[in-house]
Scaffold this active site. Structure first.
Site, PDB file in Angstrom:
ATOM      1  N   TYR A  28      -3.507  -6.602  17.068  1.00  0.00           N
ATOM      2  CA  TYR A  28      -3.555  -5.813  15.825  1.00  0.00           C
ATOM      3  C   TYR A  28      -4.800  -4.918  15.848  1.00  0.00           C
ATOM      4  O   TYR A  28      -4.715  -3.712  15.583  1.00  0.00           O
ATOM      5  CB  TYR A  28      -3.582  -6.753  14.623  1.00  0.00           C
ATOM      6  CG  TYR A  28      -3.603  -6.064  13.275  1.00  0.00           C
ATOM      7  CD1 TYR A  28      -2.436  -5.566  12.698  1.00  0.00           C
ATOM      8  CD2 TYR A  28      -4.797  -5.914  12.572  1.00  0.00           C
ATOM      9  CE1 TYR A  28      -2.464  -4.941  11.454  1.00  0.00           C
ATOM     10  CE2 TYR A  28      -4.829  -5.284  11.337  1.00  0.00           C
ATOM     11  CZ  TYR A  28      -3.658  -4.803  10.774  1.00  0.00           C
ATOM     12  OH  TYR A  28      -3.687  -4.181   9.549  1.00  0.00           O
ATOM     13  N   ASP A  47      13.202   2.790  11.427  1.00  0.00           N
ATOM     14  CA  ASP A  47      12.132   2.076  12.126  1.00  0.00           C
ATOM     15  C   ASP A  47      11.190   3.121  12.720  1.00  0.00           C
ATOM     16  O   ASP A  47      11.611   3.945  13.539  1.00  0.00           O
ATOM     17  CB  ASP A  47      12.798   1.235  13.243  1.00  0.00           C
ATOM     18  CG  ASP A  47      11.802   0.410  14.032  1.00  0.00           C
ATOM     19  OD1 ASP A  47      10.601   0.739  14.026  1.00  0.00           O
ATOM     20  OD2 ASP A  47      12.241  -0.572  14.666  1.00  0.00           O
ATOM     21  N   ASN A  59       2.024   4.988   7.129  1.00  0.00           N
ATOM     22  CA  ASN A  59       1.417   3.755   6.600  1.00  0.00           C
ATOM     23  C   ASN A  59       2.005   2.474   7.173  1.00  0.00           C
ATOM     24  O   ASN A  59       1.345   1.429   7.185  1.00  0.00           O
ATOM     25  CB  ASN A  59       1.585   3.777   5.067  1.00  0.00           C
ATOM     26  CG  ASN A  59       1.322   2.442   4.425  1.00  0.00           C
ATOM     27  OD1 ASN A  59       0.181   2.019   4.287  1.00  0.00           O
ATOM     28  ND2 ASN A  59       2.387   1.731   4.062  1.00  0.00           N
ATOM     29  N   ILE A 107       0.834  -1.210   0.000  1.00  0.00           N
ATOM     30  CA  ILE A 107       0.000   0.000   0.000  1.00  0.00           C
ATOM     31  C   ILE A 107       0.871   1.264   0.000  1.00  0.00           C
ATOM     32  O   ILE A 107       0.593   2.227  -0.721  1.00  0.00           O
ATOM     33  CB  ILE A 107      -0.947  -0.024   1.225  1.00  0.00           C
ATOM     34  CG1 ILE A 107      -1.991  -1.151   1.060  1.00  0.00           C
ATOM     35  CG2 ILE A 107      -1.635   1.325   1.418  1.00  0.00           C
ATOM     36  CD1 ILE A 107      -2.866  -1.407   2.288  1.00  0.00           C
ATOM     37  N   LYS A 146      -4.930  -0.766  15.850  1.00  0.00           N
ATOM     38  CA  LYS A 146      -5.586   0.002  14.790  1.00  0.00           C
ATOM     39  C   LYS A 146      -6.745   0.839  15.344  1.00  0.00           C
ATOM     40  O   LYS A 146      -7.013   1.942  14.861  1.00  0.00           O
ATOM     41  CB  LYS A 146      -6.070  -0.935  13.679  1.00  0.00           C
ATOM     42  CG  LYS A 146      -4.920  -1.634  12.936  1.00  0.00           C
ATOM     43  CD  LYS A 146      -4.012  -0.633  12.226  1.00  0.00           C
ATOM     44  CE  LYS A 146      -2.953  -1.302  11.370  1.00  0.00           C
ATOM     45  NZ  LYS A 146      -2.106  -0.344  10.639  1.00  0.00           N
TER      46      LYS A 146
HETATM   47  N1  LIG Z   1      -3.106  -5.473   3.233  1.00  0.00           N
HETATM   48  C1  LIG Z   1      -4.230  -5.412   3.939  1.00  0.00           C
HETATM   49  O1  LIG Z   1      -5.165  -6.215   3.732  1.00  0.00           O
HETATM   50  C2  LIG Z   1      -4.406  -4.366   5.007  1.00  0.00           C
HETATM   51  C3  LIG Z   1      -5.653  -4.267   5.605  1.00  0.00           C
HETATM   52  C4  LIG Z   1      -5.849  -3.307   6.594  1.00  0.00           C
HETATM   53  C5  LIG Z   1      -4.821  -2.461   6.962  1.00  0.00           C
HETATM   54  N2  LIG Z   1      -3.611  -2.577   6.373  1.00  0.00           N
HETATM   55  C6  LIG Z   1      -2.558  -1.654   6.831  1.00  0.00           C
HETATM   56  O2  LIG Z   1      -2.007  -0.955   5.729  1.00  0.00           O
HETATM   57  C7  LIG Z   1      -0.626  -0.689   5.986  1.00  0.00           C
HETATM   58  C8  LIG Z   1       0.208  -1.190   4.812  1.00  0.00           C
HETATM   59  O3  LIG Z   1       0.036  -2.603   4.717  1.00  0.00           O
HETATM   60  P1  LIG Z   1       0.486  -3.493   3.465  1.00  0.00           P
HETATM   61  O4  LIG Z   1      -0.629  -4.404   3.185  1.00  0.00           O
HETATM   62  O5  LIG Z   1       1.037  -2.653   2.389  1.00  0.00           O
HETATM   63  O6  LIG Z   1       1.614  -4.366   4.175  1.00  0.00           O
HETATM   64  P2  LIG Z   1       3.072  -4.778   3.708  1.00  0.00           P
HETATM   65  O7  LIG Z   1       3.551  -5.768   4.705  1.00  0.00           O
HETATM   66  O8  LIG Z   1       3.084  -5.146   2.282  1.00  0.00           O
HETATM   67  O9  LIG Z   1       3.887  -3.392   3.861  1.00  0.00           O
HETATM   68  C9  LIG Z   1       4.117  -2.821   5.116  1.00  0.00           C
HETATM   69  C10 LIG Z   1       5.473  -2.149   5.057  1.00  0.00           C
HETATM   70  O10 LIG Z   1       5.721  -1.548   6.356  1.00  0.00           O
HETATM   71  C11 LIG Z   1       7.080  -1.769   6.642  1.00  0.00           C
HETATM   72  N3  LIG Z   1       7.330  -1.734   8.074  1.00  0.00           N
HETATM   73  C12 LIG Z   1       6.970  -2.646   9.009  1.00  0.00           C
HETATM   74  N4  LIG Z   1       7.427  -2.298  10.214  1.00  0.00           N
HETATM   75  C13 LIG Z   1       8.104  -1.132  10.039  1.00  0.00           C
HETATM   76  C14 LIG Z   1       8.809  -0.280  10.921  1.00  0.00           C
HETATM   77  N5  LIG Z   1       8.925  -0.567  12.224  1.00  0.00           N
HETATM   78  N6  LIG Z   1       9.372   0.847  10.444  1.00  0.00           N
HETATM   79  C15 LIG Z   1       9.276   1.133   9.105  1.00  0.00           C
HETATM   80  N7  LIG Z   1       8.614   0.366   8.229  1.00  0.00           N
HETATM   81  C16 LIG Z   1       8.041  -0.760   8.687  1.00  0.00           C
HETATM   82  C17 LIG Z   1       7.376  -3.165   6.092  1.00  0.00           C
HETATM   83  O11 LIG Z   1       8.765  -3.396   5.940  1.00  0.00           O
HETATM   84  C18 LIG Z   1       6.615  -3.141   4.793  1.00  0.00           C
HETATM   85  O12 LIG Z   1       7.404  -2.711   3.720  1.00  0.00           O
HETATM   86  C19 LIG Z   1      -0.286  -1.362   7.316  1.00  0.00           C
HETATM   87  O13 LIG Z   1      -0.340  -0.423   8.355  1.00  0.00           O
HETATM   88  C20 LIG Z   1      -1.406  -2.380   7.475  1.00  0.00           C
HETATM   89  O14 LIG Z   1      -1.646  -2.705   8.811  1.00  0.00           O
HETATM   90  C21 LIG Z   1      -3.373  -3.512   5.400  1.00  0.00           C
END
Ligand SMILES: NC(=O)c1ccc[n+]([C@@H]2O[C@H](COP(=O)([O-])OP(=O)(O)OC[C@H]3O[C@@H](n4cnc5c(N)ncnc54)[C@H](O)[C@@H]3O)[C@@H](O)[C@H]2O)c1
Length: 275
Positions: free
Chosen positions: A175, A82, A109, A33, A179
Site C-alpha cells: 500500500y 474498475d 480517488n 472520501i 501511494k
Molecule cells: N480512510 C483513510 O484513512 C485513508 C487514508 C489515506 C488514504 N486514503 C485513500 O483515500 C481514498 C479513498 O479511501 P476511503 O477511505 O474513502 O475508502 P473506502 O474504502 O471507503 O472507499 C474507496 C472506494 O473505492 C472503490 N474502489 C476500490 N477499488 C476500485 C476499483 N478497482 N475501481 C473503482 N472503484 C474502486 C471502493 O469500492 C470504495 O467505494 C483511497 O485511495 C485510500 O487509499 C484513505
C-alpha cells in the site's frame, strides 16, 4: 527583457482556468472520501455536472450518491467500472464527455488497503494493490489529460495518495509503495501538463473515518479508527477526522484561486506526519 516578454513568460508559467470548471469525475465515490468530495463539489458550484465511478458491486450506493447530488439541483450519473481496467476508464471518460460535453475536474480517488506482513505478501497481492492504487490513477490522469488538452480550457487533476505514501506504515508495504508511486506520478505529470493550464495535485490523508479505517471492534479498543491504528502500529492518540476534511482540500484545489498550486501531494492529517 522588456515588459511584454515578462508578461508573456508569466502567463505561460501560471496555470489558470480559462472558465469555471463545469464537469467533474470522481472515482471510488460510492462511499467515504469519494462520496464526500462528490457532494462537496455539487454544493460548491453553481453550474456543475458530476460523474461518479465505482465497482459494480456498489451500484445501489452509487445510485444513492447520484440522488443526493441531484437533490442539490445538479446533474449526475454513475458508471460501474474498475479503474484498473484501461478500457473501462476510457469508456467512462468518453461517456462523461458525450453526456456532459467535456471534463474539467478528475479526482482519481479509488483505492484499496492491504494490511499484511511484507514477508507474506505475494506477487498477486502486489499486482492487485498496485493495479488499483497506482495504475488506476495512471489511467484516470491520462484519459482526463487527453480530454482536457483537446478542450484547451485548462483543468484540475487530483489523485489519492496517503500518509503511507510519504512515510512507510507497518504491515502496509505494498500500500505504501502504491501511494508513494502516486506522489511521483503527480509531480511528473504536473510538469508535463503545466503548459496546458492543467494543475495536478494529490491529497495525502491521515486517519480518515471511512469503511477503510473502521472496524466492528473499534469500540473495544478506544473508538473509531482504533483497530486500524493498532494494525499500523500508530499511537492510539493519532488524530482522526471525517472525510469532509479531504473534500475541503479538494474544494480548494479545484477552485480558480488554486492556480499556483501544482505537483503537490498535500498532507491532511491533523499533524500526524509533517513534511
Ligand atoms: N480512510 C483513510 O484513512 C485513508 C487514508 C489515506 C488514504 N486514503 C485513500 O483515500 C481514498 C479513498 O479511501 P476511503 O477511505 O474513502 O475508502 P473506502 O474504502 O471507503 O472507499 C474507496 C472506494 O473505492 C472503490 N474502489 C476500490 N477499488 C476500485 C476499483 N478497482 N475501481 C473503482 N472503484 C474502486 C471502493 O469500492 C470504495 O467505494 C483511497 O485511495 C485510500 O487509499 C484513505
Amino acid at each position: 527583457m522588456g515588459p511584454t516578454q515578462t508578461f508573456l513568460s508569466r502567463t505561460c508559467l501560471i496555470p489558470q482556468l480559462t472558465m469555471p470548471p463545469r464537469v467533474a469525475f470522481v472515482t471510488g465515490a460510492a462511499q467515504g472520501i469519494g462520496e464526500a468530495i462528490a457532494l462537496r463539489l455539487a454544493s460548491d458550484s453553481e453550474d456543475i455536472c458530476i460523474v461518479i465511478l465505482d465497482v459494480p458491486e456498489k451500484e445501489l450506493q452509487m445510485d444513492s450518491v447520484v440522488k443526493k447530488i441531484q437533490e442539490k439541483g445538479k446533474k449526475a450519473f454513475y458508471v460501474a467500472g474498475d479503474v484498473s481496467v484501461e478500457e473501462q476508464v476510457k469508456n467512462a471518460v468518453d461517456r462523461c464527455v458525450e453526456v456532459f460535453g467535456g471534463l474539467d475536474i478528475m479526482v482519481a480517488n479509488a483505492g484499496i488497503p492491504l494490511f499484511k506482513s511484507f514477508i507474506d505478501c505475494t506477487a498477486e497481492d502486489f499486482h492487485r494493490v498496485l493495479n488499483v492504487n497506482l495504475l488506476g490513477v495512471v489511467f484516470c490522469y491520462q484519459y482526463a489529460a487527453k480530454q482536457m488538452i483537446k478542450q484547451g480550457r485548462g483543468g484540475r487533476i487530483i489523485g489519492a495518495c496517503s500518509g503511507a505514501g510519504k512515510q512507510g506504515v507497518f504491515d502496509m508495504a505494498f500500500y505504501s509503495a502504491s501511494k508513494a508511486g502516486v506522489r511521483g506520478l503527480t509531480q511528473s505529470v504536473a510538469l508535463e501538463l503545466r503548459p496546458h493550464n492543467i494543475t495536478v495535485n494529490a491529497y495525502a490523508p491521515g486517519v480518515i473515518l471511512t469503511a477503510m479505517s473502521t472496524h466492528p471492534d473499534d469500540d473495544k479498543h478506544g473508538g473509531p479508527g482504533s483497530v486500524a491504528k493498532m494494525a499500523a502500529k500508530l499511537p492510539a492518540d493519532t488524530p482522526a477526522a471525517e472525510p469532509e476534511v479531504i473534500a475541503e482540500m479538494v474544494a480548494y484545489l479545484v477552485s480558480p484561486k488554486a492556480y499556483f498550486t501544482t505537483g503537490q501531494t498535500i498532507c491532511v492529517n491533523g499533524g500526524r506526519y509533517c513534511d
